[in-house]
Design an enzyme around this catalytic site. Structure first.
Site, PDB file in Angstrom:
ATOM      1  CG  LEU A  83      27.866  -2.289  14.461  1.00 36.66           C
ATOM      2  CD1 LEU A  83      28.590  -1.268  15.333  1.00 36.66           C
ATOM      3  CD2 LEU A  83      27.734  -3.621  15.188  1.00 36.66           C
ATOM      4  CG  HIS A 143      21.911 -17.504   8.136  1.00 36.51           C
ATOM      5  ND1 HIS A 143      20.643 -17.274   7.685  1.00 36.51           N
ATOM      6  CD2 HIS A 143      21.786 -18.381   9.172  1.00 36.51           C
ATOM      7  CE1 HIS A 143      19.783 -17.978   8.403  1.00 36.51           C
ATOM      8  NE2 HIS A 143      20.443 -18.654   9.320  1.00 36.51           N
ATOM      9  CG  HIS A 252      23.927 -19.867  12.779  1.00 37.67           C
ATOM     10  ND1 HIS A 252      23.866 -21.207  12.438  1.00 37.67           N
ATOM     11  CD2 HIS A 252      22.717 -19.351  12.457  1.00 37.67           C
ATOM     12  CE1 HIS A 252      22.680 -21.483  11.946  1.00 37.67           C
ATOM     13  NE2 HIS A 252      21.956 -20.374  11.935  1.00 37.67           N
ATOM     14  CB  SER A 303      26.321 -21.584  18.284  1.00 39.95           C
ATOM     15  OG  SER A 303      26.353 -20.406  19.078  1.00 39.95           O
ATOM     16  CE1 TYR A 476      19.516 -24.768  11.166  1.00 39.70           C
ATOM     17  CE2 TYR A 476      17.507 -23.645  10.504  1.00 39.70           C
ATOM     18  CZ  TYR A 476      18.721 -23.644  11.156  1.00 39.70           C
ATOM     19  OH  TYR A 476      19.150 -22.512  11.797  1.00 39.70           O
ATOM     20  CG  ASP A 610      26.914   5.124   7.308  1.00 31.45           C
ATOM     21  OD1 ASP A 610      27.693   4.566   6.515  1.00 31.45           O
ATOM     22  OD2 ASP A 610      25.801   5.561   6.945  1.00 31.45           O
ATOM     23  CB  SER A 612      33.881   3.004  10.442  1.00 29.95           C
ATOM     24  OG  SER A 612      34.332   3.720   9.310  1.00 29.95           O
ATOM     25  CB  THR A 615      30.841   4.999  13.501  1.00 30.63           C
ATOM     26  OG1 THR A 615      30.557   4.172  12.355  1.00 30.63           O
ATOM     27  CG2 THR A 615      32.139   5.757  13.272  1.00 30.63           C
TER      28      THR A 615
END
Length: 678
Positions: A83, A143, A252, A303, A476, A610, A612, A615
């Site tokens: 992606l 992360h 996250h 989150s 953590y 690729d 971007s 796309t």
């Protein structure tokens, strides 16, 4: 000449010359004033150039197919395309006399491993000697949970990543080193400015029931159960030319959930993409001199899935202490983002972060000044004596993970229906070695306010910034009270209930050493073991690629339509090959381009690639080495009408002898298609 019977007078010519002389003197004075004002403004000593600054960015994507993605530990989540590309962004700050310097790197990876850091430092030493060392190089992972794994030496990660994957490790190491190289080569005099602000509508606490266990007297001091503050560091050269920024914010990067198989940098990576596209106007992603890092901070229990947890099978809320559903248990409980799907949620959260960072960046006026210092110490975190008060001393524990660790979180549930809030005894400890205790906070911190408040040793104007997941991942860090509840974050606090107190005590010692200039007196500490790990991997070997009958690599199997409008999706399917061929043979390989035809030059020009956001590159393995590639272009707002095409670039593996294969470059292209305003 004055006559006896007339007053002294001037001819018209003389008057004109006098006026011209006065004007010339006036203009000269004005020009001199302007000259000295400009000279003063451009003088580093006058504008307060405080440091030598360098910024750099380099690709660290690695293989995008068949490699387990690092973060969710889901065995079914392996790379199946791309992606957005992953980048390492490096920032060097040095004293004007270059007597001391520090390097901060934010890389689009899950976290930094011991093996990764060792290899980066070894490469830097071979290039620069003792200039870049353990004590002044800080490596931070954003992360993202959508980057390739396989670069760890410790057993737990080694298993979930299907072993050591050398191409993945090499890509990250080389990308980090290259970004530092670029920053090193571009050092110039400049200034730093800091700004802070609150980001709304971009995060929730994914363990609010744990947070409520903290003392009410402490919670009452804050307006939220998450840290909403963003800290932005602006970098400009001595002439005011923009160089880059680092922005720290607690969230996250899990807007892309554990069903995603496209390698990407998630929400914070999208924020970097937006900022760099704005500042590097007219450039393709990954190009241009301005570098914008959105680095991790105290994101442990934070989150981006702001709609909260819901049961996937019934749609009802599962916001309860165990995060379970009446039907299906914990495996059905999943948090959802603000968007219609994970792509939309990534875009919304990333844009929120980008917009606040841009506002803070443009208005940053608090200048950062003062000397540069850094300190590093190895600490055996499983054996730290912690003085809680004048009468009570406790110790940390040998590293172990609790049952609730296996439950995962509402952002990505675990397997076998383990539940959070499980107070059963811990699972067998894994050997973690020693923790890297640098003055930048490692691991996923959920307890930032207590860390912020530790003594600054006579530095009332000190700004404390928590940079997360630095140098070595130690899971953590929760408060003592949250530890008792044993939700995921507490079960992942591996050194026991007093882990936070131990870290604060150690950071006080490091801060004291910096403030009092006694870093040289700190004991070095026990260095962690370097395991001679096997290169064994469960990732399938790359096989010879094949094509269907009467087809060649790059041939179009399903072509584009003749015409599209903004907002529609262009799709084209090609006869493909394993993308791992490209990753293992070319350091930086671009899998696709979107090109626009220019009538004036009778040629095609690349408008997206690729990296971007618009796309998407999908790879389907197929059968018997016959794979396909599907490329999508989601036509964005603002796209100019005209004639376009999509090109695909790959490598296929061909057998050249019984024992040898070779990778051959090929390409394919779609038919031309028109984008209209209708």
């Amino acid at each position: 000449m004055c006559g006896k019977r007339s007053k002294c007078s001037f001819s018209r010519l003389e008057v004109t010359l006098i006026v011209c002389l006065v004007l010339m003197i006036a203009v000269t004075v004005v020009l001199l004033v302007l000259h000295f004002l400009v000279k003063e403004t451009n003088d580093p000593s006058a504008v307060g150039a405080s440091y030598l600054l360098g910024v750099g960015r380099a690709d660290c994507t690695g293989p995008v197919a068949e490699i387990p993605l690092m973060g969710y530990a889901n065995p079914d989540q392996v790379g199946g395309g791309l992606l957005t590309r992953l980048y390492s962004r490096a920032f060097i700050v040095a004293d004007l006399d270059d007597s001391k310097r520090v390097v901060f790197v934010s890389a689009d990876i899950g976290m930094v491993s011991q093996k990764l850091r060792i290899e980066v430092l070894n490469k830097l030493k071979s290039k620069y000697g003792e200039l870049y060392r353990q004590d002044n190089v800080i490596l931070s992972g954003t992360h993202t949970h959508s980057g390739p794994g396989g670069y760890f030496q410790y057993t737990l990660f080694w298993i979930t990543s299907k072993g050591l994957i050398q191409p993945s490790l090499n890509a990250i190491v080389n990308g980090i080193v290259k970004s530092i190289d670029i920053a090193h080569q571009n050092m110039k005099k400049g200034r730093l400015f800091l700004n802070r602000g609150v980001v709304e509508n971009s995060q929730i606490n994914r363990s609010p029931f744990s947070y409520l266990e903290n003392p009410e007297s402490e919670r009452s001091r804050y307006s939220s159960n998450t840290d909403k503050e963003m800290v932005t560091l602006k970098m400009v050269d001595e002439n005011g030319q923009e160089l880059g920024l680092i922005s720290w914010f607690a969230v996250h990067p899990v807007s892309m959930n554990n069903t995603n198989q496209l390698v990407n940098s998630d929400n914070v990576g999208y924020a970097s993409y937006l900022f760099e596209q704005e500042k590097n106007e007219g450039m393709l992603p990954g190009e241009g001199s301005f570098v914008a890092a959105f680095a991790s901070s105290n994101l442990g229990d934070v989150s981006p899935n702001t709609r909260g947890p819901f049961c996937r099978n019934t749609g009802e809320s599962c916001d309860n202490p165990q995060s379970t559903c009446p039907l299906g248990g914990a495996t059905m409980c999943m948090a959802m983002g603000p968007g219609n799907d994970m792509f939309d949620s990534t875009r919304i959260i990333g844009q929120n972060i980008y917009l606040k960072a841009r506002e803070l960046y443009e208005n940053a006026s608090q200048e950062v000044t003062g000397p540069i210092s850094s300190v590093h110490q190895w600490v055996n975190m499983s054996d730290v004596s912690v003085e809680l008060n004048a009468t009570h001393t406790v110790k940390t524990c040998k590293p172990a993970l609790g049952h609730s660790f296996a439950a995962g979180t509402i952002d990505g549930v675990g397997a076998f229906n383990f539940t959070q809030d499980d107070l059963a005894s811990p699972v067998a400890p894994r050997r973690c070695g020693c923790s890297d205790c640098c003055h930048w906070i490692p691991g996923n911190c959920c307890c930032s306010w207590r860390v912020h408040e530790f003594d600054s040793h006579g530095k009332p104007q000190m700004d404390v910034v928590i940079a997360g997941l630095c140098n070595v991942y130690t899971h953590y860090i929760t408060t003592y009270e949250e530890y008792q509840v044993q939700r995921y974050e507490a079960a992942s606090t591996i050194y026991g209930p007093h882990t936070l107190s131990a870290y604060i005590q150690l950071y006080r010692g490091l801060a004291r050493a910096i403030a009092m200039n006694t870093a040289q007196d700190l004991p070095r500490g026990p260095e962690p073991p370097v395991f001679n790990i096997s290169s064994l991997t469960l990732v399938p070997p790359i096989t010879v690629d094949r094509v269907p009958a009467n087809k060649a690599f790059g041939d179009v199997l399903q072509d584009v339509r003749q015409q599209y409008q903004v907002g529609e999706v262009v799709g084209v399917k090609f006869v493909g090959a394993n993308p791992r061929n490209s990753a293992e043979n070319v350091t930086e390989h671009n899998f696709l381009t979107v090109e626009r035809y220019a009538n004036t030059s009778d040629s095609w020009h690349v408008v997206q690639n690729d990296a971007s956001w618009d796309t998407r590159f999908y790879w389907d393995k197929g059968w018997l080495g016959q794979s396909t590639v599907t490329i999508e272009w989601h036509i964005p707002e603002g796209t100019e009408p005209g004639l376009y095409r999509i090109r695909y670039f790959g490598h296929y593996r061909k057998r050249v002898s019984i024992n040898h294969t070779a990778s051959i470059l090929f390409e394919g292209k779609s038919s031309a298609f028109e984008i209209t305003n209708l």
